[in-house]
Every structure is written in C-alpha cells, then in structure tokens.
Scaffold this motif. Structure first.
Motif, PDB file in Angstrom:
ATOM      1  N   ALA A 292      20.160  83.816  54.605  1.00  0.00           N
ATOM      2  CA  ALA A 292      19.425  83.332  53.433  1.00  0.00           C
ATOM      3  C   ALA A 292      19.008  84.496  52.536  1.00  0.00           C
ATOM      4  CB  ALA A 292      18.195  82.542  53.886  1.00  0.00           C
ATOM      5  N   GLY A 293      18.620  85.608  53.159  1.00  0.00           N
ATOM      6  CA  GLY A 293      18.258  86.786  52.375  1.00  0.00           C
ATOM      7  C   GLY A 293      19.422  87.316  51.557  1.00  0.00           C
ATOM      8  N   PHE A 294      20.597  87.418  52.173  1.00  0.00           N
ATOM      9  CA  PHE A 294      21.773  87.880  51.425  1.00  0.00           C
ATOM     10  C   PHE A 294      22.137  86.899  50.311  1.00  0.00           C
ATOM     11  CE2 PHE A 294      22.931  90.699  55.114  1.00  0.00           C
ATOM     12  CZ  PHE A 294      22.984  91.876  54.376  1.00  0.00           C
ATOM     13  N   ALA A 295      21.958  85.593  50.549  1.00  0.00           N
ATOM     14  CA  ALA A 295      22.234  84.602  49.509  1.00  0.00           C
ATOM     15  C   ALA A 295      21.287  84.787  48.325  1.00  0.00           C
ATOM     16  CB  ALA A 295      22.098  83.194  50.088  1.00  0.00           C
ATOM     17  N   ALA A 300      20.333  86.418  42.829  1.00  0.00           N
ATOM     18  CA  ALA A 300      19.033  86.743  42.232  1.00  0.00           C
ATOM     19  C   ALA A 300      19.140  86.908  40.727  1.00  0.00           C
ATOM     20  CB  ALA A 300      18.473  88.018  42.864  1.00  0.00           C
ATOM     21  N   PRO A 301      18.212  86.309  39.970  1.00  0.00           N
ATOM     22  CA  PRO A 301      18.239  86.484  38.513  1.00  0.00           C
ATOM     23  C   PRO A 301      17.614  87.798  38.055  1.00  0.00           C
ATOM     24  CG  PRO A 301      16.452  85.010  39.148  1.00  0.00           C
ATOM     25  CD  PRO A 301      17.208  85.328  40.404  1.00  0.00           C
ATOM     26  N   GLY A 309      14.900  88.998  48.565  1.00  0.00           N
ATOM     27  CA  GLY A 309      16.059  88.745  49.416  1.00  0.00           C
ATOM     28  C   GLY A 309      16.255  89.835  50.450  1.00  0.00           C
ATOM     29  N   PHE A 310      16.143  91.096  50.039  1.00  0.00           N
ATOM     30  CA  PHE A 310      16.277  92.201  51.005  1.00  0.00           C
ATOM     31  C   PHE A 310      15.172  92.163  52.058  1.00  0.00           C
ATOM     32  CE2 PHE A 310      18.773  94.334  47.513  1.00  0.00           C
ATOM     33  CZ  PHE A 310      19.952  94.431  48.224  1.00  0.00           C
ATOM     34  N   THR A 311      13.992  91.676  51.672  1.00  0.00           N
ATOM     35  CA  THR A 311      12.910  91.527  52.641  1.00  0.00           C
ATOM     36  C   THR A 311      13.295  90.520  53.719  1.00  0.00           C
ATOM     37  OG1 THR A 311      11.258  92.031  50.943  1.00  0.00           O
ATOM     38  CG2 THR A 311      10.492  90.894  52.930  1.00  0.00           C
ATOM     39  N   VAL A 372      28.034  88.427  49.432  1.00  0.00           N
ATOM     40  CA  VAL A 372      28.346  87.199  50.154  1.00  0.00           C
ATOM     41  C   VAL A 372      29.029  87.509  51.486  1.00  0.00           C
ATOM     42  CG1 VAL A 372      29.671  85.049  50.073  1.00  0.00           C
ATOM     43  CG2 VAL A 372      28.490  85.872  48.020  1.00  0.00           C
ATOM     44  N   VAL A 373      29.752  88.640  51.552  1.00  0.00           N
ATOM     45  CA  VAL A 373      30.505  88.976  52.765  1.00  0.00           C
ATOM     46  C   VAL A 373      29.584  89.202  53.962  1.00  0.00           C
ATOM     47  CG1 VAL A 373      32.102  90.626  53.815  1.00  0.00           C
ATOM     48  CG2 VAL A 373      32.460  89.851  51.470  1.00  0.00           C
ATOM     49  N   PRO A 374      28.560  90.085  53.886  1.00  0.00           N
ATOM     50  CA  PRO A 374      27.650  90.200  55.035  1.00  0.00           C
ATOM     51  C   PRO A 374      26.913  88.907  55.326  1.00  0.00           C
ATOM     52  CG  PRO A 374      26.821  91.465  53.163  1.00  0.00           C
ATOM     53  CD  PRO A 374      28.214  91.065  52.838  1.00  0.00           C
ATOM     54  N   MET A 375      26.667  88.089  54.285  1.00  0.00           N
ATOM     55  CA  MET A 375      26.025  86.795  54.515  1.00  0.00           C
ATOM     56  C   MET A 375      26.880  85.915  55.425  1.00  0.00           C
ATOM     57  SD  MET A 375      25.249  83.723  51.805  1.00  0.00           S
ATOM     58  CE  MET A 375      26.970  83.180  51.920  1.00  0.00           C
ATOM     59  N   VAL A 376      28.184  85.850  55.132  1.00  0.00           N
ATOM     60  CA  VAL A 376      29.094  85.035  55.933  1.00  0.00           C
ATOM     61  C   VAL A 376      29.213  85.599  57.351  1.00  0.00           C
ATOM     62  CG1 VAL A 376      31.487  84.266  56.187  1.00  0.00           C
ATOM     63  CG2 VAL A 376      30.374  84.198  53.939  1.00  0.00           C
TER      64      VAL A 376
END
Length: 414
Positions: A292-295, A300-301, A309-311, A372-376
């Motif tokens: 969710a953080g990586f997403a 992020a706007p 997100g990084f948190t 998105v890659v590390p998120m997946v």
C-alpha cells in the motif's frame, strides 16, 4: 541460566546496534568517499557492487566455518574487522587502498550478518518466544545513530577518518568486551548440515541439496523482495521526491530518515504481534502495508503524500527480514546455522537487483511506474506467508525445547 540468557541477549543486541551504525556510516558518506578518492561515476557502481558480492562470499564461507567453530567466535572477530575496515575506507590514500578496505569490509560483513542472525535464532529458540524483531530494531536504531553522525561529519566538513575514528574507538572495545557473553545454542551446533525434506522436521542432517533449495526457496524469495523494496527507498526516495513530486532538496532528504524511524518503531512492537497472532499473520500484514505504501508513492499527487507512502513502506517491510531468518530456524531446527548462512546471501541479491532495476525502469519508462515493481514483488510475499507458520512445537519443529544446561553455554564457557 536466566542471567546467562539475559547477558547473551544484551550483548548480541549491542552487536546489532554496532553493525547498524557502521553500515550507515559507510553508505551515507558515499559521495564523500567518491570525492576523496576521485572515483568516477562510471567506476563507482563497480566499487559499490563489490561489497554485496563479497558479502555473499563471506556468508557462504560462514556456512562452512560454523561446522568447525561456533558462530559466537565468528561474530567476535568479524565485527572488529568490519569496524577497522570502515576506518580503512576513511583513511586510505588511493583507490587501491579503497578497494582493499571495501573488499575486507564486504567479506567481514557477510560473516557478521550471518553469525549475528544465527545467534539470534538460537536465542529465540531458547527463549521459546519471538525476540528476533527486537534485535533488528536495535540495528535500525544503530542505523539512525550512524546516519546522524554522518550528517554531523558532512555538516562540519570533517575528513572521513576524523568522522570514523571516534566511532570505531568507542565501538571496537565495547563489542570485544560484549562478545564474552554471546550464547551459542544447541540449534547452532557445529557440523550440522542442512537436512533433506524428510529430515527437516526432526532436526536430523541430510544431503539432498535439491530438496534443500526447494525448502528454502520461498524464504529466499521473500528475503530478495524485501531488500529490493528496501534498496528502492534507500537509493531512490530522495530523487523521486525531488524530481517526480517536485519537493525541495531539503525535504527530499526526509523520507529515508522517516523510513528508518518507522522501521525502528515497527520492529520494536513486532515481536508482540508475532506472539499474539503468529508470524504468518504479521508477515501478511507487513506485506500489505508495504505494498500500500508503494502504491501511494506511485500515485502521489505531491511530496507530502509521497512521504506518507514511504512511511507506510517502512512500517510494512520492517517485519519481513527478521521473520524470514526466524522461519529458517524453525524449518531447520537442527541445522539453522547452515540454513541462515544460505538465506543471508539473498539479502545481498536483493540489494544488488533493487537499485539498478528501479533506475533502469525509471529511465526507460517512468519512475512512477518503477515504484509499481517493488509493490508487486512485496505482494508476492503473500503467496509464501504460509512458510512462516510455526511448526508443531513452534520453536522446536516438533522437538522438545533444548534443556537450559545444553543451550546456556556462552562463548566464554558459561
């Protein structure tokens, strides 16, 4: 016996702290190291890649060494070598000396990381409850202290050796004194080989290397994915915030510090979650939070949302690596040292893959897409979460927990 364990746990925790500080002092001063030795931008990646490659060699060597000597002895002597090599990086006069210092640092770090986690897993088995996250929390605290000291050195334009010398002068004698109380557990007996699938549950040794790889593969993949995510934050958070989300240069330095703080907080409370809900549940939750953080980072706007997100990434990723080591100890209760040494290699595999992968995707496509890659990959961890489930005897793989008389033998004969 309780006093022996208490001293063993405290001394090992300090070892994790010292390693976190030393590693942070190295990686946060890379620009200063490059300037001191005149390392070109083309040559710098080779120097940096050599450290994790040699660390992998050191970890493989540790698997063989612990068949002859206890992990506590390896840790006792590899940690001073790491600290002296760090000082060598700051005090060298040419690129040849830098290369030698980094090579020694890499080899010693591999042995140090493997032996620290071997002792941590064996202590957790003896305690009969989750304590691995607390060791890695102290490592995060050391990283925060090391990064802060590096900032002081950079702010005051101190020479590298001037920044490193006081730290080494304090930590070196402290770790040597503390090493007197390391505790070697029965799970880490020298000479234990990694068992076959049929023997993995009962702690006996076997020889089926193909089966061993099959058993370790899920944990190896989780370790790799976790460090791909970690290296993404370490190497790209500042650039992403500044170049993609339009933050100031000062604000761009904040995400990594916040990431380290949330990693510390997550690990400080993570053991309680493992005891209450089990390791598999904690790993699943950590993977979901990190993804969710990586997403959030990817979509992020603005800079402040990206920092949020990084948190979240830090809160999620922080539980994966300690629980991966702990799961290897449970999977191979009679040969955890060898399993951890092999698993530790994938720490460096993830580190080597992560930063170049995100950079290449960012240049070829977009840095938003690259996130998105590390998120997946972190989400794939959910598939392997069942590998973290406790075995029948939770910490003994169906065996009776080792007797205190057998496990409480410290490295100094206690």
């Amino acid at each position: 016996m309780t006093e022996v364990l208490r001293r063993g746990r405290a001394s090992l925790a300090f070892s994790f702290f010292a390693q976190g500080a030393a590693f942070a002092l190295l990686v946060t001063r890379i620009p200063a190291i490059q300037n001191r030795y005149g390392v070109s931008d083309a040559l710098l990646p080779l120097f940096l890649a050599a450290v994790p490659v040699l660390a992998g060699v050191g970890s493989v060597s540790t698997e063989q060494l612990v068949k002859r000597i206890p992990p506590s002895r390896l840790l006792r002597w590899s940690q001073p070598v790491v600290l002296l090599a760090l000082l060598g990086v700051g005090a060298g006069r040419g690129m040849a000396e830098l290369g030698v210092a980094l090579a020694v640092f890499g080899l010693a770090v591999g042995a140090l990381d493997a032996s620290m986690n071997m002792l941590g897993v064996s202590l957790q088995r003896t305690y009969g409850r989750s304590i691995m996250l607390s060791f890695h929390a102290v490592y995060s605290l050391g990283g925060i202290v090391g990064a802060s000291l590096a900032w002081v050195g950079a702010h005051w334009h101190l020479a590298l050796w001037v920044s490193y010398l006081p730290v080494v002068a304090v930590l070196l004698p402290a770790v040597l004194v503390g090493s007197r109380w390391y505790v070697d557990g029965e799970a880490g007996t020298a000479g234990a080989g990694v068992p076959e699938e049929g023997a993995a549950r009962d702690g006996t040794s076997g020889s089926g290397s193909g089966v061993v790889f099959k058993l370790l593969l899920p944990l190896c993949l989780v370790m790799t994915f976790a460090y791909i995510g970690d290296s993404t934050v370490s190497n790209w958070s500042a650039k992403y915030l500044q170049d993609v989300l339009g933050s100031s240069e000062q604000l761009a330095t904040v995400p990594y510090n916040v990431y380290m703080v949330t990693t510390l907080l997550g690990r400080a409370i993570g053991d309680f979650g493992v005891r209450r809900f089990g390791a598999a549940a904690v790993v699943r939750l950590g993977a979901l939070v990190a993804a969710a953080g990586f997403a959030v980072v990817a979509f992020a706007p603005g800079a402040w949302v990206g920092m949020l997100g990084f948190t979240w990434v830090g809160l999620g990723l922080c539980v994966l690596v300690p629980q991966t080591f702990a799961a290897a100890g449970r999977l191979f209760p009679g040969a955890s040292d060898a399993a951890i040494a092999r698993l530790n290699i994938f720490n460096y595999v993830g580190f080597l893959i992560g930063s170049p992968l995100v950079g290449a995707l960012g240049d070829a496509w977009s840095y938003r897409g690259a996130m998105v890659v590390p998120m997946v990959l972190v989400l794939v961890t959910l598939v392997y979460a069942r590998s973290f489930a406790a075995q029948p005897d939770r910490y003994g793989g169906g065996h009776e927990r080792p007797r205190t008389a057998d496990v409480g033998r410290g490295s100094n004969g206690l």
